[in-house]
Design a protein around this motif. Sequence first.
Motif, PDB file in Angstrom:
ATOM      1  N   TYR A  43       0.844  -1.185   0.000  1.00 46.35           N
ATOM      2  CA  TYR A  43       0.000   0.000   0.000  1.00 46.35           C
ATOM      3  C   TYR A  43       0.884   1.241   0.000  1.00 46.35           C
ATOM      4  CZ  TYR A  43      -3.525  -3.378   1.390  1.00 46.35           C
ATOM      5  OH  TYR A  43      -4.351  -4.452   1.440  1.00 46.35           O
ATOM      6  N   ASP A  44       0.394   2.294  -0.673  1.00 47.26           N
ATOM      7  CA  ASP A  44       1.128   3.552  -0.718  1.00 47.26           C
ATOM      8  C   ASP A  44       0.985   4.334   0.579  1.00 47.26           C
ATOM      9  OD1 ASP A  44       1.991   3.000  -3.257  1.00 47.26           O
ATOM     10  OD2 ASP A  44       0.293   4.021  -4.212  1.00 47.26           O
ATOM     11  N   SER A  45      -0.193   4.210   1.213  1.00 43.64           N
ATOM     12  CA  SER A  45      -0.405   4.947   2.454  1.00 43.64           C
ATOM     13  C   SER A  45      -1.238   4.091   3.410  1.00 43.64           C
ATOM     14  CB  SER A  45      -1.128   6.267   2.172  1.00 43.64           C
ATOM     15  OG  SER A  45      -2.437   5.998   1.707  1.00 43.64           O
ATOM     16  N   ILE A  46      -1.271   4.533   4.633  1.00 48.03           N
ATOM     17  CA  ILE A  46      -2.033   3.810   5.653  1.00 48.03           C
ATOM     18  C   ILE A  46      -3.526   3.917   5.365  1.00 48.03           C
ATOM     19  CG2 ILE A  46      -2.632   3.803   8.103  1.00 48.03           C
ATOM     20  CD1 ILE A  46       0.238   4.595   8.697  1.00 48.03           C
ATOM     21  N   GLN A  47      -3.971   5.070   4.849  1.00 47.06           N
ATOM     22  CA  GLN A  47      -5.389   5.254   4.532  1.00 47.06           C
ATOM     23  C   GLN A  47      -5.841   4.253   3.453  1.00 47.06           C
ATOM     24  OE1 GLN A  47      -3.284   7.908   4.594  1.00 47.06           O
ATOM     25  NE2 GLN A  47      -4.018   8.969   6.434  1.00 47.06           N
ATOM     26  N   GLU A  48      -4.967   4.020   2.477  1.00 41.70           N
ATOM     27  CA  GLU A  48      -5.300   3.062   1.421  1.00 41.70           C
ATOM     28  C   GLU A  48      -5.425   1.651   1.995  1.00 41.70           C
ATOM     29  OE1 GLU A  48      -3.276   1.375  -2.639  1.00 41.70           O
ATOM     30  OE2 GLU A  48      -2.760   3.414  -2.016  1.00 41.70           O
ATOM     31  N   GLU A  49      -4.523   1.311   2.904  1.00 41.94           N
ATOM     32  CA  GLU A  49      -4.585   0.001   3.543  1.00 41.94           C
ATOM     33  C   GLU A  49      -5.852  -0.132   4.377  1.00 41.94           C
ATOM     34  OE1 GLU A  49      -1.926  -2.829   6.522  1.00 41.94           O
ATOM     35  OE2 GLU A  49      -1.180  -0.846   5.956  1.00 41.94           O
ATOM     36  N   VAL A  50      -6.207   0.941   5.106  1.00 45.26           N
ATOM     37  CA  VAL A  50      -7.418   0.923   5.928  1.00 45.26           C
ATOM     38  C   VAL A  50      -8.656   0.745   5.049  1.00 45.26           C
ATOM     39  CG1 VAL A  50      -8.885   2.367   7.404  1.00 45.26           C
ATOM     40  CG2 VAL A  50      -6.432   2.208   7.846  1.00 45.26           C
ATOM     41  N   ARG A  51      -8.706   1.467   3.916  1.00 47.82           N
ATOM     42  CA  ARG A  51      -9.852   1.334   3.000  1.00 47.82           C
ATOM     43  C   ARG A  51      -9.958  -0.083   2.447  1.00 47.82           C
ATOM     44  NH1 ARG A  51      -8.903   6.816   0.034  1.00 47.82           N
ATOM     45  NH2 ARG A  51      -6.955   6.030   0.506  1.00 47.82           N
ATOM     46  N   ALA A  52      -8.836  -0.659   2.052  1.00 51.74           N
ATOM     47  CA  ALA A  52      -8.844  -2.006   1.486  1.00 51.74           C
ATOM     48  C   ALA A  52      -9.305  -3.022   2.531  1.00 51.74           C
ATOM     49  CB  ALA A  52      -7.464  -2.369   0.963  1.00 51.74           C
ATOM     50  N   LYS A  53      -8.798  -2.875   3.737  1.00 55.50           N
ATOM     51  CA  LYS A  53      -9.184  -3.813   4.781  1.00 55.50           C
ATOM     52  C   LYS A  53     -10.620  -3.585   5.236  1.00 55.50           C
ATOM     53  CE  LYS A  53      -4.639  -5.144   6.072  1.00 55.50           C
ATOM     54  NZ  LYS A  53      -3.706  -5.511   7.091  1.00 55.50           N
ATOM     55  N   SER A  54     -11.101  -2.346   5.168  1.00 55.60           N
ATOM     56  CA  SER A  54     -12.504  -2.062   5.494  1.00 55.60           C
ATOM     57  C   SER A  54     -13.433  -2.727   4.472  1.00 55.60           C
ATOM     58  CB  SER A  54     -12.766  -0.568   5.527  1.00 55.60           C
ATOM     59  OG  SER A  54     -12.023   0.044   6.549  1.00 55.60           O
ATOM     60  N   LYS A  55     -13.054  -2.648   3.199  1.00 52.71           N
ATOM     61  CA  LYS A  55     -13.853  -3.312   2.164  1.00 52.71           C
ATOM     62  C   LYS A  55     -13.887  -4.812   2.381  1.00 52.71           C
ATOM     63  CE  LYS A  55     -13.177   0.034  -1.561  1.00 52.71           C
ATOM     64  NZ  LYS A  55     -12.590   0.259  -2.902  1.00 52.71           N
TER      65      LYS A  55
END
Length: 162
Positions: free
Chosen positions: A57-69
């Motif tokens: 992941y490029d950023s923590i927010q992107e990782e959080v979004r992916a894991k939320s999905k």
Amino acid sequence: LQMLEQQVVGGEQAQNKDLKEKHKRRKKYADERRTQLVAALQQSNEDSSDWVLLNVYDSIQEEVRAKSKLLEKMQKKLRAAETEIKDLQSEFELEKIDYLSTIRRLERDLMLFQQLLDQVQSLVRRDCNYSNLEKIKHESVWDEETGCWKIPEPVIQKTRLP
């Protein structure tokens, strides 16, 4: 020159049959392993490939979004499974109620027939073989092919005095 090329191509042991067999076995094992991995990846793609492969992941927010999905997807599957369980439980409960009502109805019918037999038995002539119900029950045989009881024929036994 050609003979030298054939010996040189493939290294010093180009004519070694054991080495060729070893290479064939390794290649076969690698092909089998590759097909197993492809099958595993295809199966995991249906469920979620996020569990098998490492994501960058490029950023923590992107990782959080992916894991939320992924979490939402798993929660939907969980809710679907829970509703299916509830449906099955209600279906089994309805079948259980139906079976119990059938059993109660059959028990009532059995009691009715038993009372009728008790009343009618006293009306049967004493010299008839049907006057003894226990003997008739003992002589009766269940026929699997027809799915019914074979009951002895009624016989009147006349005794004559000499």
